[in-house]
Write a protein that holds these residues in place. Sequence first.
Motif, PDB file in Angstrom:
ATOM      1  N   LYS A   1       0.834  -1.210   0.000  1.00 31.54           N
ATOM      2  CA  LYS A   1       0.000   0.000   0.000  1.00 31.54           C
ATOM      3  C   LYS A   1       0.865   1.255   0.000  1.00 31.54           C
ATOM      4  O   LYS A   1       0.582   2.213  -0.725  1.00 31.54           O
ATOM      5  N   LEU A   2       1.914   1.259   0.817  1.00 30.77           N
ATOM      6  CA  LEU A   2       2.798   2.426   0.870  1.00 30.77           C
ATOM      7  C   LEU A   2       3.478   2.653  -0.475  1.00 30.77           C
ATOM      8  O   LEU A   2       3.549   3.782  -0.967  1.00 30.77           O
ATOM      9  N   ALA A   3       3.972   1.598  -1.076  1.00 27.07           N
ATOM     10  CA  ALA A   3       4.641   1.722  -2.373  1.00 27.07           C
ATOM     11  C   ALA A   3       3.658   2.166  -3.450  1.00 27.07           C
ATOM     12  O   ALA A   3       4.002   2.975  -4.316  1.00 27.07           O
ATOM     13  N   THR A   4       2.433   1.668  -3.399  1.00 32.90           N
ATOM     14  CA  THR A   4       1.408   2.045  -4.370  1.00 32.90           C
ATOM     15  C   THR A   4       1.073   3.534  -4.279  1.00 32.90           C
ATOM     16  O   THR A   4       0.739   4.166  -5.276  1.00 32.90           O
ATOM     17  N   MET A   5       1.183   4.094  -3.076  1.00 36.26           N
ATOM     18  CA  MET A   5       0.910   5.524  -2.881  1.00 36.26           C
ATOM     19  C   MET A   5       2.128   6.380  -3.237  1.00 36.26           C
ATOM     20  O   MET A   5       2.163   7.573  -2.959  1.00 36.26           O
ATOM     21  N   ASN A   6       3.136   5.761  -3.849  1.00 36.98           N
ATOM     22  CA  ASN A   6       4.355   6.446  -4.289  1.00 36.98           C
ATOM     23  C   ASN A   6       5.152   7.049  -3.137  1.00 36.98           C
ATOM     24  O   ASN A   6       5.854   8.044  -3.320  1.00 36.98           O
ATOM     25  N   MET A   7       5.065   6.439  -1.970  1.00 36.67           N
ATOM     26  CA  MET A   7       5.898   6.872  -0.852  1.00 36.67           C
ATOM     27  C   MET A   7       7.274   6.243  -1.007  1.00 36.67           C
ATOM     28  O   MET A   7       7.419   5.159  -1.556  1.00 36.67           O
ATOM     29  N   ASN A   8       8.278   6.947  -0.523  1.00 36.13           N
ATOM     30  CA  ASN A   8       9.620   6.388  -0.547  1.00 36.13           C
ATOM     31  C   ASN A   8      10.190   6.198   0.856  1.00 36.13           C
ATOM     32  O   ASN A   8      11.278   5.680   1.026  1.00 36.13           O
ATOM     33  N   THR A   9       9.425   6.644   1.860  1.00 37.06           N
ATOM     34  CA  THR A   9       9.885   6.598   3.243  1.00 37.06           C
ATOM     35  C   THR A   9       8.701   6.332   4.161  1.00 37.06           C
ATOM     36  O   THR A   9       7.600   6.795   3.896  1.00 37.06           O
ATOM     37  N   VAL A  10       8.968   5.609   5.237  1.00 39.16           N
ATOM     38  CA  VAL A  10       7.944   5.369   6.244  1.00 39.16           C
ATOM     39  C   VAL A  10       8.523   5.686   7.616  1.00 39.16           C
ATOM     40  O   VAL A  10       9.682   5.390   7.890  1.00 39.16           O
TER      41      VAL A  10
END
Length: 105
Positions: free
Chosen positions: A49-58
Amino acid sequence: MSTSRIPHLRQTANSKQLIVKDEPFLMLAGELQNSSFSSSEYMKDVWTKLATMNMNTVLGSVSWDQIEPTEGDFDFTALDQVLLDARKHGLHVVLLWFGSFKNGK
Protein backbone atom coordinates in the motif's frame (compact mmCIF):
# COMPACT_ATOMS: atom_id res chain seq x y z
CA MET A 1 29.87 -2.26 -2.13
CA SER A 2 28.73 1.34 -2.14
CA THR A 3 31.16 4.01 -1.02
CA SER A 4 28.39 6.55 -0.36
CA ARG A 5 28.29 8.16 3.04
CA ILE A 6 25.48 7.79 5.50
CA PRO A 7 22.49 10.12 4.99
CA HIS A 8 23.34 13.64 6.08
CA LEU A 9 22.36 17.29 5.67
CA ARG A 10 24.23 19.49 3.20
CA GLN A 11 24.16 23.27 3.42
CA THR A 12 23.18 25.10 0.21
CA ALA A 13 23.06 28.85 -0.42
CA ASN A 14 19.45 29.07 0.79
CA SER A 15 18.67 25.91 2.76
CA LYS A 16 19.80 22.47 3.76
CA GLN A 17 19.33 19.32 1.69
CA LEU A 18 18.95 15.77 2.89
CA ILE A 19 21.53 13.68 1.03
CA VAL A 20 20.90 9.93 0.63
CA LYS A 21 23.17 7.72 -1.46
CA ASP A 22 25.13 10.87 -2.39
CA GLU A 23 22.06 12.51 -4.02
CA PRO A 24 19.52 15.07 -2.77
CA PHE A 25 16.53 13.18 -1.38
CA LEU A 26 12.96 14.43 -1.14
CA MET A 27 11.21 12.39 1.51
CA LEU A 28 7.70 11.34 0.47
CA ALA A 29 6.77 9.81 3.78
CA GLY A 30 3.89 8.31 5.67
CA GLU A 31 3.74 7.66 9.41
CA LEU A 32 2.39 4.43 10.85
CA GLN A 33 0.33 3.88 13.96
CA ASN A 34 2.38 3.34 17.12
CA SER A 35 2.44 -0.46 17.22
CA SER A 36 2.53 -1.24 13.50
CA PHE A 37 6.30 -1.68 13.32
CA SER A 38 6.26 -4.29 16.08
CA SER A 39 4.76 -6.90 13.75
CA SER A 40 6.28 -7.93 10.44
CA GLU A 41 3.14 -10.03 9.86
CA TYR A 42 0.90 -6.94 10.10
CA MET A 43 3.26 -4.97 7.87
CA LYS A 44 3.13 -7.53 5.01
CA ASP A 45 0.01 -5.90 3.54
CA VAL A 46 1.07 -2.37 4.44
CA TRP A 47 4.32 -2.32 2.41
CA THR A 48 2.52 -2.71 -0.92
CA LYS A 49 0.00 0.00 0.00
CA LEU A 50 2.80 2.43 0.87
CA ALA A 51 4.64 1.72 -2.37
CA THR A 52 1.41 2.05 -4.37
CA MET A 53 0.91 5.52 -2.88
CA ASN A 54 4.35 6.45 -4.29
CA MET A 55 5.90 6.87 -0.85
CA ASN A 56 9.62 6.39 -0.55
CA THR A 57 9.89 6.60 3.24
CA VAL A 58 7.94 5.37 6.24
CA LEU A 59 8.10 6.64 9.81
CA GLY A 60 7.55 3.95 12.41
CA SER A 61 7.90 3.78 16.15
CA VAL A 62 10.02 1.41 18.17
CA SER A 63 9.69 1.18 21.92
CA TRP A 64 12.50 0.20 24.23
CA ASP A 65 10.47 -2.66 25.73
CA GLN A 66 10.25 -4.19 22.26
CA ILE A 67 14.06 -4.30 21.99
CA GLU A 68 14.83 -5.13 25.65
CA PRO A 69 11.83 -7.15 26.90
CA THR A 70 13.70 -8.03 30.09
CA GLU A 71 16.64 -6.11 31.50
CA GLY A 72 19.86 -7.09 29.76
CA ASP A 73 18.07 -9.30 27.19
CA PHE A 74 18.16 -7.52 23.81
CA ASP A 75 16.16 -8.82 20.86
CA PHE A 76 16.28 -6.96 17.54
CA THR A 77 14.63 -9.79 15.58
CA ALA A 78 11.28 -8.08 14.94
CA LEU A 79 12.86 -4.74 14.05
CA ASP A 80 15.44 -6.38 11.78
CA GLN A 81 12.67 -8.16 9.85
CA VAL A 82 10.68 -4.95 9.41
CA LEU A 83 13.79 -3.16 8.09
CA LEU A 84 14.55 -6.00 5.67
CA ASP A 85 10.96 -5.96 4.41
CA ALA A 86 11.10 -2.18 3.89
CA ARG A 87 14.22 -2.62 1.76
CA LYS A 88 12.49 -5.31 -0.32
CA HIS A 89 9.83 -2.72 -1.17
CA GLY A 90 12.34 0.06 -1.90
CA LEU A 91 11.34 2.11 1.15
CA HIS A 92 13.53 4.09 3.51
CA VAL A 93 12.76 4.02 7.23
CA VAL A 94 12.83 6.72 9.88
CA LEU A 95 12.64 5.25 13.37
CA LEU A 96 10.72 7.11 16.02
CA TRP A 97 12.43 5.85 19.15
CA PHE A 98 10.50 5.69 22.41
CA GLY A 99 13.32 5.38 24.92
CA SER A 100 11.25 4.53 27.94
CA PHE A 101 7.66 3.37 27.82
CA LYS A 102 5.60 3.87 24.68
CA ASN A 103 4.29 7.44 24.50
CA GLY A 104 6.28 8.36 27.60
CA LYS A 105 3.86 6.77 30.06
